[in-house]
Design an enzyme around this catalytic site. Structure first.
Site, short mmCIF file in Angstrom:
data_model
loop_
_atom_site.label_atom_id
_atom_site.label_comp_id
_atom_site.label_asym_id
_atom_site.label_seq_id
_atom_site.Cartn_x
_atom_site.Cartn_y
_atom_site.Cartn_z
N GLY A 13 46.38 28.63 48.39
CA GLY A 13 47.14 29.85 48.66
C GLY A 13 47.53 29.96 50.12
N LYS A 14 46.56 29.71 50.98
CA LYS A 14 46.84 29.76 52.43
C LYS A 14 47.89 28.70 52.80
CE LYS A 14 42.37 31.16 54.40
NZ LYS A 14 41.31 30.76 55.35
N ASP A 71 40.96 31.93 59.71
CA ASP A 71 39.82 32.58 59.08
C ASP A 71 40.23 34.00 58.75
OD1 ASP A 71 37.09 31.90 58.26
OD2 ASP A 71 36.63 33.76 59.30
N PHE A 153 47.09 35.07 45.91
CA PHE A 153 45.81 34.39 45.61
C PHE A 153 44.66 35.31 45.98
CE2 PHE A 153 46.43 33.62 50.07
CZ PHE A 153 45.16 33.48 50.63
N GLY A 154 43.47 34.86 45.72
CA GLY A 154 42.26 35.58 46.14
C GLY A 154 42.27 37.05 45.71
N ASP A 156 44.50 39.35 46.33
CA ASP A 156 45.83 40.00 46.26
C ASP A 156 45.99 40.93 45.06
OD1 ASP A 156 46.87 39.05 48.63
OD2 ASP A 156 47.75 37.26 47.72
N HIS A 181 48.60 40.13 56.80
CA HIS A 181 47.78 39.77 57.96
C HIS A 181 48.14 38.36 58.45
CE1 HIS A 181 46.25 38.57 54.16
NE2 HIS A 181 45.19 37.94 54.61
P1 IMP Z 1 38.16 31.77 54.57
O1 IMP Z 1 38.65 30.50 53.99
O2 IMP Z 1 36.70 31.75 54.97
O3 IMP Z 1 39.04 32.27 55.66
O4 IMP Z 1 38.22 32.79 53.34
C1 IMP Z 1 39.13 33.78 53.27
C2 IMP Z 1 38.94 34.50 51.94
O5 IMP Z 1 39.42 35.84 52.11
C3 IMP Z 1 39.82 33.90 50.84
O6 IMP Z 1 39.16 32.91 50.13
C4 IMP Z 1 40.12 35.13 49.99
O7 IMP Z 1 39.02 35.44 49.17
C5 IMP Z 1 40.23 36.22 51.04
N1 IMP Z 1 41.62 36.32 51.54
C6 IMP Z 1 42.07 35.98 52.78
N2 IMP Z 1 43.40 36.16 52.87
C7 IMP Z 1 43.80 36.59 51.68
C8 IMP Z 1 45.09 36.92 51.16
O8 IMP Z 1 46.13 36.81 51.80
N3 IMP Z 1 45.10 37.34 49.89
C9 IMP Z 1 43.98 37.46 49.12
N4 IMP Z 1 42.76 37.13 49.54
C10 IMP Z 1 42.67 36.70 50.83
#
Ligand code: IMP
Length: 196
Positions: A13-14, A71, A153-154, A156, A181
């Site tokens: 997703g990122k 992050d 994703f996640g 959203d 963000h």
């Molecule tokens: P990271 O990989 O440790 O930065 O984890 C970030 C987590 O935050 C993701 O796996 C999602 O669960 C949540 N997250 C961050 N950005 C988003 C977004 O844009 N939409 C939905 N969930 C997000």
């Protein structure tokens, strides 16, 4: 211009969001998988900045191009910012995202304060020895009682953006990227890169 940048994430997703925003600017984004590299350092930082630096530094040691790491997390205000830094871990512990949505709503109970926000910190490292540069963005909104839609994703589908007055699970990619963000943090990075 085809400027390569390695993105320290295995999150599809990122990756898609970075590509959508930075490709039109002439940047080619490589994930660790694209480069046949494994980079999954322990995210032991005390905040988003520290974790983004840990991820950027680990990947920068293995590639020969500038690196960005992201992050990010979801913060529910009435839960003191939970799950925040631990959003990804929280979702894994719940088993699935739908279960994580339910668990957040269970913890919130009848609390009328449903304010929430997404937070993103990007760390940019030109070389492994460069001073890390940070670019941040916040997306304010509310936690929905029920997931709506399946875009993004996640978290959203459980998030309502105040800025576009729309649930992110039904927002198109470019709508989300304008107010997210991550979109805001990338915009700041883009401005920095444009003047280099
Ligand atoms: P990271 O990989 O440790 O930065 O984890 C970030 C987590 O935050 C993701 O796996 C999602 O669960 C949540 N997250 C961050 N950005 C988003 C977004 O844009 N939409 C939905 N969930 C997000």
């Amino acid at each position: 211009m085809n400027k390569p940048i390695a993105l320290a994430t295995n999150n599809k997703g990122k990756l898609a969001e970075y590509r959508a925003i930075l490709a039109p600017m002439g940047f080619v984004i490589f994930s660790p998988a694209d480069l046949n590299i494994e980079s999954e350092p322990d995210e032991t930082g005390a905040n988003y900045r520290e974790n983004s630096y840990i991820k950027a530094k680990a990947l920068a040691a293995k590639v020969n191009m500038p690196v960005i790491a992201d992050d990010s997390g979801l913060e529910v205000m009435a839960l003191d910012g939970f799950p925040g830094l631990h959003s990804s871990r929280f979702a894994s512990e719940c088993g699935t995202y739908p279960k994580a949505y339910e668990e957040l709503n269970r913890r919130l109970g009848d609390n009328p304060n449903r304010d929430a926000r997404f937070v993103c910190c990007i760390c940019y490292l030109e070389t492994p020895e460069s001073k890390p540069l940070y670019f941040e963005g916040i997306c304010p909104g509310k936690l929905l009682k029920q997931a709506h839609g399946s875009n993004g994703f996640g978290f959203d589908p459980i998030f309502h953006s105040s800025e576009i007055d729309k649930d992110l699970g039904v927002a198109e990619e470019d709508e989300k990227n304008k107010i997210s963000h991550r979109g805001k943090a990338i915009k700041k990075l883009e401005i920095y890169l444009a003047i280099q």
